[in-house]
Design an enzyme around this catalytic site. Structure first.
Site, PDB file in Angstrom:
ATOM      1  CG  ASP A  15      -2.172 -24.205  10.681  1.00 27.16           C
ATOM      2  OD1 ASP A  15      -2.556 -24.803   9.648  1.00 27.16           O
ATOM      3  OD2 ASP A  15      -1.085 -23.611  10.749  1.00 27.16           O
TER       4      ASP A  15
HETATM    5  C1  FPP Z   1      -6.090 -26.052   8.337  1.00 27.96           C
HETATM    6  O1  FPP Z   1      -5.206 -27.201   8.418  1.00 27.96           O
HETATM    7  C2  FPP Z   1      -7.510 -26.491   8.383  1.00 27.96           C
HETATM    8  C3  FPP Z   1      -8.379 -26.445   7.336  1.00 27.96           C
HETATM    9  C4  FPP Z   1      -8.020 -25.905   6.013  1.00 27.96           C
HETATM   10  C5  FPP Z   1      -9.758 -26.972   7.456  1.00 27.96           C
HETATM   11  C6  FPP Z   1     -10.193 -27.404   8.829  1.00 27.96           C
HETATM   12  C7  FPP Z   1     -11.593 -27.923   8.762  1.00 27.96           C
HETATM   13  C8  FPP Z   1     -12.113 -28.811   9.621  1.00 27.96           C
HETATM   14  C9  FPP Z   1     -11.357 -29.362  10.785  1.00 27.96           C
HETATM   15  C10 FPP Z   1     -13.544 -29.266   9.434  1.00 27.96           C
HETATM   16  C11 FPP Z   1     -14.482 -28.180   9.918  1.00 27.96           C
HETATM   17  C12 FPP Z   1     -15.875 -28.470   9.563  1.00 27.96           C
HETATM   18  C13 FPP Z   1     -16.936 -27.791  10.066  1.00 27.96           C
HETATM   19  C14 FPP Z   1     -18.289 -28.134   9.566  1.00 27.96           C
HETATM   20  C15 FPP Z   1     -16.817 -26.739  11.082  1.00 27.96           C
HETATM   21  P1  FPP Z   1      -4.209 -27.423   7.228  1.00 27.96           P
HETATM   22  O2  FPP Z   1      -4.965 -28.093   6.103  1.00 27.96           O
HETATM   23  O3  FPP Z   1      -3.608 -26.071   6.863  1.00 27.96           O
HETATM   24  O4  FPP Z   1      -3.092 -28.387   7.765  1.00 27.96           O
HETATM   25  P2  FPP Z   1      -1.483 -28.106   7.719  1.00 27.96           P
HETATM   26  O5  FPP Z   1      -1.268 -26.794   8.429  1.00 27.96           O
HETATM   27  O6  FPP Z   1      -0.899 -29.268   8.448  1.00 27.96           O
HETATM   28  O7  FPP Z   1      -1.092 -28.060   6.280  1.00 27.96           O
HETATM   29 MG    MG Z   2      -1.985 -24.903   7.631  1.00 25.00          MG
END
Ligand code: FPP
Ligand code: MG
Length: 271
Positions: free
Chosen positions: A45
């Site tokens: 996250d």
């Molecule tokens: C949450 O952060 C993360 C995600 C929704 C996606 C994470 C995916 C990757 C790091 C790539 C993984 C790829 C593979 C092939 C394993 P967030 O978007 O909720 O960020 P925030 O909490 O700051 O809003």
């Molecule tokens: Mg998030």
């Protein structure tokens, strides 16, 4: 002259990397004298907040998040951890803005394909990759890439990487109950037992996680591995996912080792 300086910088970088690698392996030797977790799970996250904090364009946070994941996997497998599970995309994430979902899926496709590269971490550590989730919700391209990686790594047995995409725990449980019902009906058998559901859980390819780490200081489980984390130790460092590093992993494992004998005794009492 510029070329010579550049050459020297590359050389210095290589030496520094070797020194880091050597000190890390020494540290891991010491840590592995204590009990090691078998399975670590991560909720990655804080990627968008990282992009905002660093004044980067949208999507860069998730790219940086993938690099952080690759380093984390390297540390885990070097240390001797057998299974790593990551929450890469939840079913609820499909409700984000369409442009964001599209860009995340593009990134996912690119990175899933890159796992098949010769120089990828998958080959380096002999990783068997599983994609866990409702894969029917993915685009044909992403699903095909995921299936290709699963097939290509099916013979690997050293370590496992479980990537949860289009996943949430309640969906996994419902699917497992449905499968259990179908099997029981087919075989004309009676009521469903706990063991039937457990056998049909997609996560049953690995033991339950010993540690669950959620970055960015959040302490919610967000519908992730609800069935499997009843005895897991939870750890929520303040670092945003792209900032996560070796020190967070070491701290989580030292805490696990500190309370390991207590948990072991408790488990034995429950038996
Ligand atoms: C949450 O952060 C993360 C995600 C929704 C996606 C994470 C995916 C990757 C790091 C790539 C993984 C790829 C593979 C092939 C394993 P967030 O978007 O909720 O960020 P925030 O909490 O700051 O809003
Ligand atoms: Mg998030």
């Amino acid at each position: 002259m510029v070329d010579q300086i550049r050459h020297m910088c590359v050389g210095i970088n290589q030496i520094l990397e070797q020194i880091h690698g050597f000190s890390r392996r020494c540290l891991f030797r010491v840590i592995s004298m204590g009990p090691l977790p078998i399975h670590l799970a991560f909720i990655m996250d804080g990627n968008r907040r990282y992009a905002k904090k660093q004044d980067l364009e949208d999507g860069s946070g998730h790219k940086a998040g993938f690099s952080a994941l690759m380093s984390m996997l390297q540390y885990c497998y070097e240390l001797g951890i057998k299974y790593v599970t990551v929450y890469a995309f939840s079913i609820d994430n499909f409700r984000r803005k369409p442009e964001e979902v599209r860009s995340l899926m593009d990134l996912m496709l690119e990175k899933i394909k890159s796992l098949l590269d010769k120089e990828s971490i998958v080959h380096e550590y002999g990783i068997r990759v599983y994609f866990i989730g409702n894969l029917a919700l993915l685009s044909d391209q992403v699903r095909a890439a995921a299936e290709e990686v699963m097939q290509a790594t099916a013979e690997n047995s050293r370590v496992g990487l479980l990537v949860c995409v289009a996943y949430n725990s309640t969906d996994e449980i419902v699917q497992a109950v449905k499968k259990s019902c179908v099997t029981k009906l087919d075989r004309d058998m009676e009521t469903i037992q706990l063991v039937d559901i457990e056998e049909n859980m997609q996560m049953s390819v690995a033991p339950d996680p010993d540690i669950l780490i959620r970055s960015s200081g959040e302490t919610r489980l967000s519908n992730f591995l609800l069935w499997q984390t009843g005895s897991s130790q939870l750890f929520s460092p303040d670092a945003l996912w792209p900032e996560i590093g070796l020190r967070h992993l070491v701290w989580a494992i030292l805490n696990f080792q500190k309370s390991h004998s207590y948990f072991e005794k408790k488990k034995k009492k429950q038996m």
